[in-house]
Scaffold this motif. Sequence first.
Motif, PDB file in Angstrom:
ATOM      1  N   VAL A  22      15.775  69.035  35.014  1.00  0.00           N
ATOM      2  CA  VAL A  22      15.807  67.929  35.758  1.00  0.00           C
ATOM      3  C   VAL A  22      15.941  68.461  37.334  1.00  0.00           C
ATOM      4  CG1 VAL A  22      16.653  66.174  34.236  1.00  0.00           C
ATOM      5  CG2 VAL A  22      18.187  67.437  35.904  1.00  0.00           C
ATOM      6  N   LYS A  49      20.335  63.098  38.197  1.00  0.00           N
ATOM      7  CA  LYS A  49      18.938  63.621  38.712  1.00  0.00           C
ATOM      8  C   LYS A  49      18.284  62.698  39.447  1.00  0.00           C
ATOM      9  CE  LYS A  49      17.108  61.223  34.381  1.00  0.00           C
ATOM     10  NZ  LYS A  49      18.296  60.928  33.725  1.00  0.00           N
ATOM     11  N   ARG A  50      17.173  63.279  40.066  1.00  0.00           N
ATOM     12  CA  ARG A  50      16.080  62.292  41.013  1.00  0.00           C
ATOM     13  C   ARG A  50      14.702  62.865  40.313  1.00  0.00           C
ATOM     14  NH1 ARG A  50      17.118  64.888  46.069  1.00  0.00           N
ATOM     15  NH2 ARG A  50      16.230  66.977  45.910  1.00  0.00           N
ATOM     16  N   MET A  51      13.806  61.745  40.439  1.00  0.00           N
ATOM     17  CA  MET A  51      12.422  62.150  39.862  1.00  0.00           C
ATOM     18  C   MET A  51      11.476  62.961  40.960  1.00  0.00           C
ATOM     19  SD  MET A  51      10.561  59.581  37.238  1.00  0.00           S
ATOM     20  CE  MET A  51      12.055  59.324  36.352  1.00  0.00           C
ATOM     21  N   HIS A  65       8.978  65.743  41.778  1.00  0.00           N
ATOM     22  CA  HIS A  65       7.846  66.579  41.455  1.00  0.00           C
ATOM     23  C   HIS A  65       7.193  67.498  42.135  1.00  0.00           C
ATOM     24  CE1 HIS A  65       7.245  63.358  38.099  1.00  0.00           C
ATOM     25  NE2 HIS A  65       7.789  62.642  38.970  1.00  0.00           N
ATOM     26  N   ILE A  86      10.952  67.918  37.676  1.00  0.00           N
ATOM     27  CA  ILE A  86      11.517  67.083  36.423  1.00  0.00           C
ATOM     28  C   ILE A  86      10.774  67.356  35.269  1.00  0.00           C
ATOM     29  CG2 ILE A  86      10.909  64.990  37.194  1.00  0.00           C
ATOM     30  CD1 ILE A  86      13.517  64.040  35.845  1.00  0.00           C
ATOM     31  N   MET A 114       9.360  65.553  32.745  1.00  0.00           N
ATOM     32  CA  MET A 114       9.037  64.085  32.112  1.00  0.00           C
ATOM     33  C   MET A 114       8.114  64.458  30.881  1.00  0.00           C
ATOM     34  SD  MET A 114      10.528  61.861  33.906  1.00  0.00           S
ATOM     35  CE  MET A 114      10.007  60.585  33.073  1.00  0.00           C
ATOM     36  N   ARG A 145      11.719  54.171  45.061  1.00  0.00           N
ATOM     37  CA  ARG A 145      12.090  55.468  44.232  1.00  0.00           C
ATOM     38  C   ARG A 145      12.603  56.501  45.269  1.00  0.00           C
ATOM     39  NH1 ARG A 145       8.960  59.665  45.436  1.00  0.00           N
ATOM     40  NH2 ARG A 145       9.185  60.799  43.520  1.00  0.00           N
ATOM     41  N   LEU A 203      18.476  58.837  41.071  1.00  0.00           N
ATOM     42  CA  LEU A 203      17.537  57.899  40.524  1.00  0.00           C
ATOM     43  C   LEU A 203      17.561  56.467  41.464  1.00  0.00           C
ATOM     44  CD1 LEU A 203      16.980  58.161  36.972  1.00  0.00           C
ATOM     45  CD2 LEU A 203      15.276  59.331  38.842  1.00  0.00           C
ATOM     46  N   GLY A 253      12.898  54.994  39.451  1.00  0.00           N
ATOM     47  CA  GLY A 253      13.157  56.147  38.357  1.00  0.00           C
ATOM     48  C   GLY A 253      13.672  55.678  37.311  1.00  0.00           C
ATOM     49  N   GLU A 291      11.280  53.903  34.879  1.00  0.00           N
ATOM     50  CA  GLU A 291      10.322  54.957  34.405  1.00  0.00           C
ATOM     51  C   GLU A 291      11.162  55.778  33.410  1.00  0.00           C
ATOM     52  OE1 GLU A 291       7.499  58.850  35.276  1.00  0.00           O
ATOM     53  OE2 GLU A 291       8.048  57.443  37.074  1.00  0.00           O
ATOM     54  N   MET A 292      12.516  55.887  33.525  1.00  0.00           N
ATOM     55  CA  MET A 292      13.004  56.640  32.397  1.00  0.00           C
ATOM     56  C   MET A 292      13.364  55.657  31.117  1.00  0.00           C
ATOM     57  SD  MET A 292      13.840  59.879  33.325  1.00  0.00           S
ATOM     58  CE  MET A 292      14.626  60.178  31.834  1.00  0.00           C
TER      59      MET A 292
END
Length: 448
Positions: A149, A174-176, A178, A186, A188, A216, A390, A394, A397-398
């Motif tokens: 993550v 965590k944060r998302m 990319h 992360i 995913m 986000r 997050l 986020g 989405e999780m």
Amino acid sequence: MEIDIATIGGYEEVGRQMTAVRAGDDIVVFDMGLNLSKVLIHDNVETERMHSLDLIDMGAIPDDRVMSDLDGEVQAIVPTHGHLDHIGAISKLAHRYDAPVVATPFTIELIKQQIESEEKFGVGNDLVKMDPGESMEIGNGLDLEFVNVTHSIIDAINPVLHTPEGSIIYGLDKRMDHTPVIGDPIDMDRFAEIAREGEGVLCYIEDCTNAGRKGRTPSEQHARNHVKDVLYSMEDYDGGIVATTFSSQIARVTSLVEFAKDIGRQPVLLGRSMEKYSGTAERLDFVDFPDDLGMFGHRQSVDRTFKRIMNDGKENFLPIVTGHQGEPRAMLTRMGRGETPYQLDEGDKVIFSARVIPEPTNEGQRYQSEQLLGMQGARIYDDVHVSGHLSQEGHYEMLQTLQPHHVVPAHNDLEHLARYIDLAEDQGYELGRDIHASRNGNVISLVE
């Protein structure tokens, strides 16, 4: 298989995270953290010299006596990353358990340093390194997996305990991201695979820090661009510029160092924790700093560096210092009180590449620090930062990716937990049925 979750610390505050999962006869402990604000509120407290029971009474480390209510043996202690609110109590509590500490390489190195500085207890637990993406057998019929993550520190993971009843994902912090500045995005794809395997995700334990924040959380690239914009705007300024950020935020430190060079200033890292985290990251090849970058942690070497900066001209340097939360003994706070050889003048710039941790002690100390700096004529650049946690999108989405059967909100006070509960209920979960709001010291029975 019986499955219990003990919510030991971090369920009523920001800090001192600790959660234990019992699966049959085996127990895995996730995190053993420190609540730093409970320490900083006292003058000259040195945790290395204190007994664990005194720190428990202060509310500084988790009260792990609830572990006696769990019928099983601890097989592993698994910190998610190297922030003190996740590893700061290992040197005080880990020796009570005949179990290895399993973590990523950077986290293990920070734990080693913490154990070496401990003066009260001898910590003999094995320290086992495991990289993101790897797994190991643990206990009887269990597997421990590390999913990569992105957070505000390098080498962060979410551990997954695979049981016959389904997977338990410990989702702190965590944060998302990319497009991270350092490390891999992360993972995913792996989270989605776990949701489809076997019995799916039995339980998801999640950090609620930004559950009330819409949208986000931006990538660290956003913070990097913000740092670049701010520093480039100061290229023609011929006075002092000082920056502060989380010492553990190696990606942010890297950006500050790089853009300081771009505007013709020599960056220098000042403060014990700044030297510790950046030096460790460089030794482990997570980052390649310029050969002439100075790192100084001890008070005398820091003050000598400040004298050199004043002699050679403040316009030639960018000190990157500790003190983003206004900590009383940190470099920036000492500068604000006029306790260093560095002289702040009218119009000098101070960049806070950090947000105040939402806790009264930190907020008060940060306010005081900014006032002291302002009284000396400094101009504050605030919130040149992105969060490591997050936000609402986020979290949605999780939940949609994992489809967990049960959800346990964590890592904050009850007000923030309530915001996450509202969010989860929007996704069809229900408090008391499959959302389990808990407090420190409680045990949740998921499978009886």
